[in-house]
Structure formats: C-alpha cells, structure tokens
Motif scaffolding. Structure first.
Motif, PDB file in Angstrom:
ATOM      1  N   PRO A 188       0.653  -0.481   9.628  1.00  0.00           N
ATOM      2  CA  PRO A 188       0.872   0.773   8.897  1.00  0.00           C
ATOM      3  C   PRO A 188       0.189   0.818   7.537  1.00  0.00           C
ATOM      4  O   PRO A 188      -0.068   1.911   7.018  1.00  0.00           O
ATOM      5  CB  PRO A 188       2.406   0.826   8.754  1.00  0.00           C
ATOM      6  CG  PRO A 188       2.855  -0.592   8.879  1.00  0.00           C
ATOM      7  CD  PRO A 188       1.913  -1.214   9.866  1.00  0.00           C
ATOM      8  N   GLY A 189      -0.133  -0.339   6.969  1.00  0.00           N
ATOM      9  CA  GLY A 189      -0.785  -0.356   5.665  1.00  0.00           C
ATOM     10  C   GLY A 189      -2.284  -0.185   5.720  1.00  0.00           C
ATOM     11  O   GLY A 189      -2.929  -0.033   4.674  1.00  0.00           O
ATOM     12  N   LEU A 190      -2.853  -0.187   6.923  1.00  0.00           N
ATOM     13  CA  LEU A 190      -4.293  -0.006   7.075  1.00  0.00           C
ATOM     14  C   LEU A 190      -4.623   1.455   7.367  1.00  0.00           C
ATOM     15  O   LEU A 190      -3.821   2.190   7.938  1.00  0.00           O
ATOM     16  CB  LEU A 190      -4.830  -0.875   8.220  1.00  0.00           C
ATOM     17  CG  LEU A 190      -4.677  -2.382   8.085  1.00  0.00           C
ATOM     18  CD1 LEU A 190      -5.287  -3.077   9.308  1.00  0.00           C
ATOM     19  CD2 LEU A 190      -5.335  -2.892   6.804  1.00  0.00           C
ATOM     20  N   GLU A 191      -5.825   1.860   6.972  1.00  0.00           N
ATOM     21  CA  GLU A 191      -6.334   3.177   7.359  1.00  0.00           C
ATOM     22  C   GLU A 191      -6.969   3.041   8.738  1.00  0.00           C
ATOM     23  O   GLU A 191      -7.914   2.280   8.916  1.00  0.00           O
ATOM     24  CB  GLU A 191      -7.373   3.670   6.346  1.00  0.00           C
ATOM     25  CG  GLU A 191      -7.946   5.033   6.693  1.00  0.00           C
ATOM     26  CD  GLU A 191      -8.985   5.521   5.699  1.00  0.00           C
ATOM     27  OE1 GLU A 191      -8.772   6.570   5.072  1.00  0.00           O
ATOM     28  OE2 GLU A 191     -10.017   4.817   5.533  1.00  0.00           O
ATOM     29  N   ILE A 192      -6.450   3.759   9.702  1.00  0.00           N
ATOM     30  CA  ILE A 192      -6.961   3.722  11.068  1.00  0.00           C
ATOM     31  C   ILE A 192      -7.552   5.088  11.403  1.00  0.00           C
ATOM     32  O   ILE A 192      -6.856   6.112  11.348  1.00  0.00           O
ATOM     33  CB  ILE A 192      -5.858   3.346  12.073  1.00  0.00           C
ATOM     34  CG1 ILE A 192      -5.241   1.992  11.724  1.00  0.00           C
ATOM     35  CG2 ILE A 192      -6.417   3.353  13.492  1.00  0.00           C
ATOM     36  CD1 ILE A 192      -6.217   0.819  11.784  1.00  0.00           C
ATOM     37  N   ALA A 210      -0.997  10.976  14.411  1.00  0.00           N
ATOM     38  CA  ALA A 210      -0.717   9.568  14.719  1.00  0.00           C
ATOM     39  C   ALA A 210      -1.586   8.587  13.945  1.00  0.00           C
ATOM     40  O   ALA A 210      -1.227   7.422  13.817  1.00  0.00           O
ATOM     41  CB  ALA A 210      -0.894   9.322  16.225  1.00  0.00           C
ATOM     42  N   VAL A 211      -2.740   9.048  13.449  1.00  0.00           N
ATOM     43  CA  VAL A 211      -3.657   8.162  12.726  1.00  0.00           C
ATOM     44  C   VAL A 211      -4.082   8.834  11.423  1.00  0.00           C
ATOM     45  O   VAL A 211      -3.707   9.969  11.136  1.00  0.00           O
ATOM     46  CB  VAL A 211      -4.899   7.810  13.583  1.00  0.00           C
ATOM     47  CG1 VAL A 211      -4.502   6.976  14.798  1.00  0.00           C
ATOM     48  CG2 VAL A 211      -5.641   9.083  14.016  1.00  0.00           C
ATOM     49  N   ASP A 212      -4.886   8.122  10.647  1.00  0.00           N
ATOM     50  CA  ASP A 212      -5.229   8.589   9.304  1.00  0.00           C
ATOM     51  C   ASP A 212      -6.498   9.426   9.228  1.00  0.00           C
ATOM     52  O   ASP A 212      -6.703  10.149   8.243  1.00  0.00           O
ATOM     53  CB  ASP A 212      -5.404   7.376   8.382  1.00  0.00           C
ATOM     54  CG  ASP A 212      -4.170   6.509   8.354  1.00  0.00           C
ATOM     55  OD1 ASP A 212      -3.100   7.014   7.976  1.00  0.00           O
ATOM     56  OD2 ASP A 212      -4.259   5.323   8.731  1.00  0.00           O
ATOM     57  N   GLY A 213      -7.362   9.313  10.212  1.00  0.00           N
ATOM     58  CA  GLY A 213      -8.617  10.045  10.151  1.00  0.00           C
ATOM     59  C   GLY A 213      -9.232  10.178  11.529  1.00  0.00           C
ATOM     60  O   GLY A 213      -8.832   9.498  12.489  1.00  0.00           O
TER      61      GLY A 213
END
Length: 325
Positions: A188-192, A210-213
C-alpha cells in the motif's frame, strides 16, 4: 513505444493534454555512455512533465544515464524491465531482468544515488514460467527495499521471452488486472500504475479505484484525441479541451520550425495520422498525408490540404460528440 513517442509525437500529445505524464522511447544505456546525448535526450521544454526511460543492466552505466537525465531537465527517470524483444534480451535488459530482482535493485539504487530525480520501474507481472504471485511479490519487494524504488508501472501481462514477437507479447498473454490490484494491496505504500489493454477513459477511471495511476500506450498513440478529456476527467482541470483542428493549428508552427531545421515532413506527419480517427473524412485525411508527406519539399500545406478533407471544425467535432451532448 519504440519508434513512436519521439520528440515530435510528444510535442503533439502535449497539445492534447496539459497534465498527463509523457514518456520517451526506451533509450539504451550504452547510447548515452557513448555520448549520443542530444540524439536521445534533447526535448522541447513544452513537453513537461516528461519522463525518460532507459534500458540497461549495468548499474554504473545507468547511473550515468540518470545523471544526464537530470542535467537535461527531465521530471522522472524510468528503468524498463518489461520489453521482451530479442534485441533487448541480447543486451541483457528489458523483461529478462525480472529473473534478476537483485540486479534490478542495484541498478535502481545506482540511478537514485546519481540523480535527485524520482526513479521508477516499468515491468510485467511475470516472464515465461516465472509467473507466480510469489515471484512478482518477491521482485517488487526486492526492488523497492533494496533499490529504494517506490513507483512501479505494471503491464498486466506476463512476457514470453521465446516464441512470441513483441507485438504478440502485447496481445497473446492474457491480461490479469486483478494481479496488479493485489500488488497494490500487498504494497500500500508504493505507487502502483496499471498498464496493458486500456483503450478508453472509462476503463482508466475504473482502474483508478484500485491503483494509483494508469499508463496508456498504443491506444493513445494511434488515437491521440482520446486524451483530450484526460485533464478534465482525471485531473480536475476545467479548461475546455481543444478541438482536433485546434490541435493541428497549434502543431503547424512546430512543424515549420522543424522543417527549417532540416527534418522531413514525414517524420512529424506520421504521428498525426490518427488525430481524426472516428471522424467523417478521416480516411481521406490519412490518405492525403500518406501520399504526399514523403515528397521532396513537402511542407505544412500538405497537412492543411488534408485537414480540409475532414470538414469544418464544428462539423468534425459534432460528429464525435455523444448523443445529447
């Protein structure tokens, strides 16, 4: 996006979206080490924000690349660990590096130490028979912890290093978006950032739950106007989207400048072929450019003549508007 997202294409795409991060073609690290800097790194300031993507497996070489990326003014440096082509494998970089997570971690750490730019990784969900959840989890964990990388763009397909062409590797291995979603849950701390098979903004909006980008490659290149609503829908930018004809008009001075510098019209016009996709007259637009842009002395008049075959801007844009718009 080899042979696609060159400086001419990126300038065009920036006229369509002010906010989306653009990426260069993958640049082989040895090319930078051997001094071919302007050829591979020069870009127009209007392209910002823009990331440069490198391919390589030597931490020392990649550190040099990251240092030059900073000097040239890029916003991000990305390591490609996803390209499955034979040419890339022969240089021991690209997707084959998924089998060497510790090596990738060392490369990322060297790049981060050499440059203040954020260092990101573009990869797959697996390669060949090394496609288990545990292998992907180990790869991302090793590279994030050992290399300090906190941003991963994940193509939601595995890659077959033998037996499939790069084109087939973009189409044949099945998409597994749930695997990428699970990766975000595990880290959760990573940008996925998710990539692969995404063809419209509705899909992008669903993935962003569900994801960051979301990374869009081929569709954005072949149908660039799909990005016209990105700023409003995904970045909250209320400024009106430009019309296709507005984009072309804004691109023409850039074309003129590059023509005067010696670039052939075809180097730029090839990126325009999909601009009017889905609009009445698009076929005539493409045909006129294809038949005339390569001719000696061809100039912006070729593009203006082609645009005239599409119709007036209001008519062209109205033809693509959704019912009731």
């Amino acid at each position: 996006m080899m042979d696609c997202t060159d400086p001419y294409a990126r300038y065009l795409l920036r006229l369509i979206t002010r906010q989306a991060l653009l990426y260069t073609e993958m640049v082989p690290a040895p090319a930078i080490v051997h001094g071919r800097l302007d050829l591979f790194l020069a870009f127009d300031p209007a392209e910002h924000p823009v990331a440069v993507q490198f391919g390589g497996a030597d931490p020392a070489e990649l550190a040099i690349c990251a240092r030059w990326a900073h000097r040239y003014g890029y916003d991000e440096v990305n390591l490609n660990v996803g390209c499955p082509s034979d040419r890339v494998q022969s240089g021991r970089f690209g997707a084959c590096l998924m089998a060497e997570p510790q090596r990738v971690a060392e490369c990322v750490a060297a790049m981060a130490e050499a440059s203040p730019l954020p260092v990101t990784v573009k990869t797959r969900i697996g390669i060949d028979d090394q496609d288990s959840w545990e292998a992907l989890e180990d790869f991302v964990g090793t590279v994030s912890e050992g290399g300090g990388c906190d941003s991963f763009a994940i193509h939601a397909r595995k890659a077959w290093l033998q037996g499939l062409s790069p084109k087939q590797n973009r189409e044949v291995p099945p998409l597994d978006y749930q695997r990428v979603y699970r990766l975000k849950q595990a880290f959760p701390g990573l940008e996925i950032i998710i990539n692969g098979g995404i063809t419209d903004l509705e899909q992008a909006e669903q993935h962003l739950q569900a994801v960051d980008g979301v990374m869009i490659g081929r569709e954005a290149y072949h149908n660039p106007y799909m990005l016209a609503e990105v700023d409003r829908r995904l970045f909250g930018d209320d400024r009106p989207a430009p019309s296709r004809h507005d984009i072309l008009e804004a691109y023409l001075p850039f074309v003129e400048t590059r023509l005067q510098a010696g670039a052939p019209l075809s180097a730029m016009s090839r990126h325009l072929l999909g601009l009017f996709q889905g609009v009445p007259g698009a076929r005539a637009w493409r045909r006129h450019i294809s038949e005339n842009a390569h001719r000696p002395g061809a100039g912006v008049e070729v593009l203006q003549e082609a645009a005239a075959k599409v119709g007036r801007p209001a008519e062209a844009e109205a033809a693509t508007a959704p019912p009731g718009a």
